[in-house]
Design a protein around this motif. Structure first.
Motif, PDB file in Angstrom:
ATOM      1  N   UNK A 151      18.772  15.076 -19.732  1.00 32.69           N
ATOM      2  CA  UNK A 151      17.997  14.926 -20.960  1.00 32.69           C
ATOM      3  C   UNK A 151      17.012  16.120 -21.055  1.00 32.69           C
ATOM      4  N   UNK A 152      16.688  16.758 -19.893  1.00 31.61           N
ATOM      5  CA  UNK A 152      15.863  18.096 -19.812  1.00 31.61           C
ATOM      6  C   UNK A 152      16.604  19.117 -20.507  1.00 31.61           C
ATOM      7  N   UNK A 153      18.127  19.003 -20.118  1.00 34.93           N
ATOM      8  CA  UNK A 153      18.749  20.216 -20.644  1.00 34.93           C
ATOM      9  C   UNK A 153      18.940  20.095 -22.237  1.00 34.93           C
ATOM     10  N   UNK A 154      19.467  18.744 -22.546  1.00 36.11           N
ATOM     11  CA  UNK A 154      19.434  18.630 -24.040  1.00 36.11           C
ATOM     12  C   UNK A 154      18.435  18.969 -24.806  1.00 36.11           C
ATOM     13  N   UNK A 155      17.196  18.137 -24.313  1.00 34.63           N
ATOM     14  CA  UNK A 155      15.881  18.478 -25.013  1.00 34.63           C
ATOM     15  C   UNK A 155      15.849  19.839 -25.309  1.00 34.63           C
ATOM     16  N   UNK A 290      22.606  22.790 -37.000  1.00 29.34           N
ATOM     17  CA  UNK A 290      22.515  21.478 -36.364  1.00 29.34           C
ATOM     18  C   UNK A 290      23.834  20.605 -36.596  1.00 29.34           C
ATOM     19  N   UNK A 291      24.583  20.838 -37.683  1.00 30.43           N
ATOM     20  CA  UNK A 291      25.834  20.110 -37.581  1.00 30.43           C
ATOM     21  C   UNK A 291      26.855  20.567 -36.762  1.00 30.43           C
ATOM     22  N   UNK A 292      27.003  21.930 -36.546  1.00 34.87           N
ATOM     23  CA  UNK A 292      27.935  22.372 -35.523  1.00 34.87           C
ATOM     24  C   UNK A 292      27.874  21.905 -34.301  1.00 34.87           C
ATOM     25  N   UNK A 293      26.563  21.937 -33.920  1.00 31.19           N
ATOM     26  CA  UNK A 293      25.988  21.510 -32.232  1.00 31.19           C
ATOM     27  C   UNK A 293      26.503  19.982 -32.389  1.00 31.19           C
ATOM     28  N   UNK A 294      26.078  19.209 -33.150  1.00 28.68           N
ATOM     29  CA  UNK A 294      26.331  17.470 -33.001  1.00 28.68           C
ATOM     30  C   UNK A 294      27.873  17.406 -33.323  1.00 28.68           C
ATOM     31  N   UNK A 311      21.719  11.940 -22.158  1.00 29.37           N
ATOM     32  CA  UNK A 311      21.816  12.456 -23.649  1.00 29.37           C
ATOM     33  C   UNK A 311      21.495  11.625 -24.822  1.00 29.37           C
ATOM     34  N   UNK A 312      20.631  11.822 -25.707  1.00 30.35           N
ATOM     35  CA  UNK A 312      20.056  10.934 -26.617  1.00 30.35           C
ATOM     36  C   UNK A 312      21.154  10.114 -27.516  1.00 30.35           C
ATOM     37  N   UNK A 313      22.204  10.745 -27.880  1.00 26.88           N
ATOM     38  CA  UNK A 313      23.045  10.163 -28.987  1.00 26.88           C
ATOM     39  C   UNK A 313      22.924  11.058 -30.406  1.00 26.88           C
ATOM     40  N   UNK A 314      23.620  10.784 -31.214  1.00 26.56           N
ATOM     41  CA  UNK A 314      23.844  11.448 -32.322  1.00 26.56           C
ATOM     42  C   UNK A 314      22.421  11.476 -33.262  1.00 26.56           C
ATOM     43  N   UNK A 315      21.897  10.194 -33.620  1.00 24.90           N
ATOM     44  CA  UNK A 315      21.069   9.934 -34.466  1.00 24.90           C
ATOM     45  C   UNK A 315      19.576  10.213 -33.864  1.00 24.90           C
ATOM     46  N   UNK A 316      19.440  10.290 -32.508  1.00 26.55           N
ATOM     47  CA  UNK A 316      18.258  10.796 -31.960  1.00 26.55           C
ATOM     48  C   UNK A 316      18.273  12.198 -31.658  1.00 26.55           C
ATOM     49  N   UNK A 317      19.055  12.810 -31.589  1.00 30.86           N
ATOM     50  CA  UNK A 317      19.218  14.265 -31.486  1.00 30.86           C
ATOM     51  C   UNK A 317      18.651  14.950 -32.930  1.00 30.86           C
ATOM     52  N   UNK A 318      19.457  14.297 -34.033  1.00 32.11           N
ATOM     53  CA  UNK A 318      18.968  14.703 -35.072  1.00 32.11           C
ATOM     54  C   UNK A 318      17.436  14.482 -35.406  1.00 32.11           C
ATOM     55  N   UNK A 319      16.713  13.189 -35.139  1.00 31.64           N
ATOM     56  CA  UNK A 319      15.467  13.074 -35.128  1.00 31.64           C
ATOM     57  C   UNK A 319      14.741  14.055 -34.514  1.00 31.64           C
ATOM     58  N   UNK A 320      14.998  14.301 -33.150  1.00 33.77           N
ATOM     59  CA  UNK A 320      14.032  15.405 -32.229  1.00 33.77           C
ATOM     60  C   UNK A 320      14.225  16.531 -32.830  1.00 33.77           C
ATOM     61  N   UNK A 321      15.466  16.963 -33.399  1.00 37.21           N
ATOM     62  CA  UNK A 321      15.252  18.229 -33.988  1.00 37.21           C
ATOM     63  C   UNK A 321      14.488  18.427 -35.208  1.00 37.21           C
TER      64      UNK A 321
END
Length: 380
Positions: A151-155, A290-294, A311-321
């Motif tokens: 989670x730290x790495x992804x964040x 962002x789209x390339x990453x996800x 890892x948080x998943x697609x939706x949570x990644x977009x929200x965090x970004x």
């Protein structure tokens, strides 16, 4: 497996030794250890260099040791028509000065007489690399790490990405650095076509959008990469992207270009030590990155049969970004389709190069993950 011709590492070592003596004429007894070429990346080549030299003489003699990374364009044909290492080096210096963990180059050598090609010289930064060409979500050091470390790495990757996108790229001079890639000089004046990742550029116009020229950039790349015979879904994807351009466009940002875990150096604490590989950098809406990453990550999840628990998943990644960027993202479906199109076009080129090396490229139409994804995204 590499997709360019093997490089003579002994000849490269000799050339680097001569170059160091030229670059540091005060250095004596320059000794370069046998070079190491890690199995990373499909585009530019990376070489690890260990060397020692002496300064002074007698009791005052000072022995120095250095660990370097040399980045070179492919030996022969590559994924892209041209490679602008000078641009990459200048951009990395600007990013590092702005607080982004990019590696400041030691030198950019554009004279190919030393090693047969231009090269970018950088200090070697400690850290591990995620092998994106392996099933890293199922096995390996990242899969074996504790969920909180994952989670730290992804964040931190998401945080660095948003920091790049929040930069005042105009005042930092990124428009001029990337003008050959974007077709736009500082202030928005079109400068014609240029080199860099993905082929020649259709110049933008002052005050106009950046997405339409970018789509045409990749249309030209696909025509070049596919040699007239790319799978039909990519042509259909181009037409869909042309017909559904986001309007209005979000404000332009500096784009990393190839945002993925494989382009991050990871520290022992699973934090980001450095971000790498800016050969696809450009200027455009932050949603492009962002789209390339996800999209790349979602395809890895499908390939590996599941995601990492941290890892948080697609939706949570977009929200965090979005929280870090400071605004909601828009038209993400379009940007994801465009990402799948571009990724697929690069795989088309990779398949063509592998076939010339005698490797079966039937996976292009039978196992190419971008084909089904792009078809789903552009479906009515």
């Amino acid at each position: 497996m590499g997709i360019s011709l093997p490089r003579d590492l002994d000849a490269l070592r000799d050339g680097l030794t001569r170059w160091v003596r030229h670059w540091r004429p005060e250095a004596r007894d320059v000794r370069v250890a046998p070079l190491v070429q890690p199995a990373t990346g499909l585009s530019s080549e990376t070489i690890f260099v260990e060397l020692v030299w002496a300064l002074g003489s007698g009791r005052a003699e000072d022995h120095r040791h250095a660990s370097w990374v040399v980045r070179l364009p492919p030996n022969g044909e590559g994924l892209f028509p041209s490679y602008d290492l000078g641009m990459q080096g200048r951009l990395q210096s600007v990013l590092a000065g702005a607080g982004v963990p990019a590696v400041v180059p030691l030198a950019v050598e554009e004279d190919d007489r030393w090693v047969g090609a231009p090269f970018l010289l950088m200090p070697r930064v400690a850290g591990r690399v995620v092998r994106a060409d392996k099933p890293y979500l199922r096995s390996g050091w990242l899969a074996e790490a504790a969920p909180e470390g994952q989670a730290r790495l992804h964040d931190q990757v998401v945080d660095v990405l948003a920091r790049i996108h929040r930069l005042d790229w105009e005042s930092l001079g990124c428009g001029d650095i990337l003008s050959a890639r974007t077709g736009m000089a500082a202030g928005g004046a079109g400068v014609g076509s240029g080199g860099g990742g993905g082929g020649s550029v259709v110049a933008g116009t002052a005050g106009g959008g950046r997405l339409a020229p970018e789509v045409e950039h990749w249309a030209r790349y696909l025509d070049w990469a596919g040699e007239g015979s790319a799978p039909a879904v990519f042509t259909e994807g181009l037409e869909w992207c042309r017909a559904h351009l986001p309007d209005p466009e979000p404000p332009p940002s500096l784009l990393w270009g190839d945002v993925q875990l494989g382009n991050v150096l990871v520290g022992d604490d699973l934090g980001v030590s450095a971000v790498l590989d800016f050969e696809m950098a450009t200027i455009g809406p932050a949603e492009v990155d962002l789209a390339w990453f996800v999209v790349l990550h979602d395809m890895a999840v499908d390939r590996c049969g599941g995601d990492l628990p941290g890892f948080p998943g697609h939706g949570a990644t977009v929200a965090a970004y979005e929280a870090r960027l400071g605004r909601p993202v828009a038209d993400l479906r379009w940007y994801e389709a465009f990402a799948a199109l571009r990724s697929g076009a690069i795989l088309v080129r990779a398949a063509r190069l592998l076939s010339r090396l005698g490797v079966d490229d039937s996976w292009l139409t039978h196992e190419n993950p971008t084909i089904d994804l792009l078809a789903r995204l552009i479906a009515p």
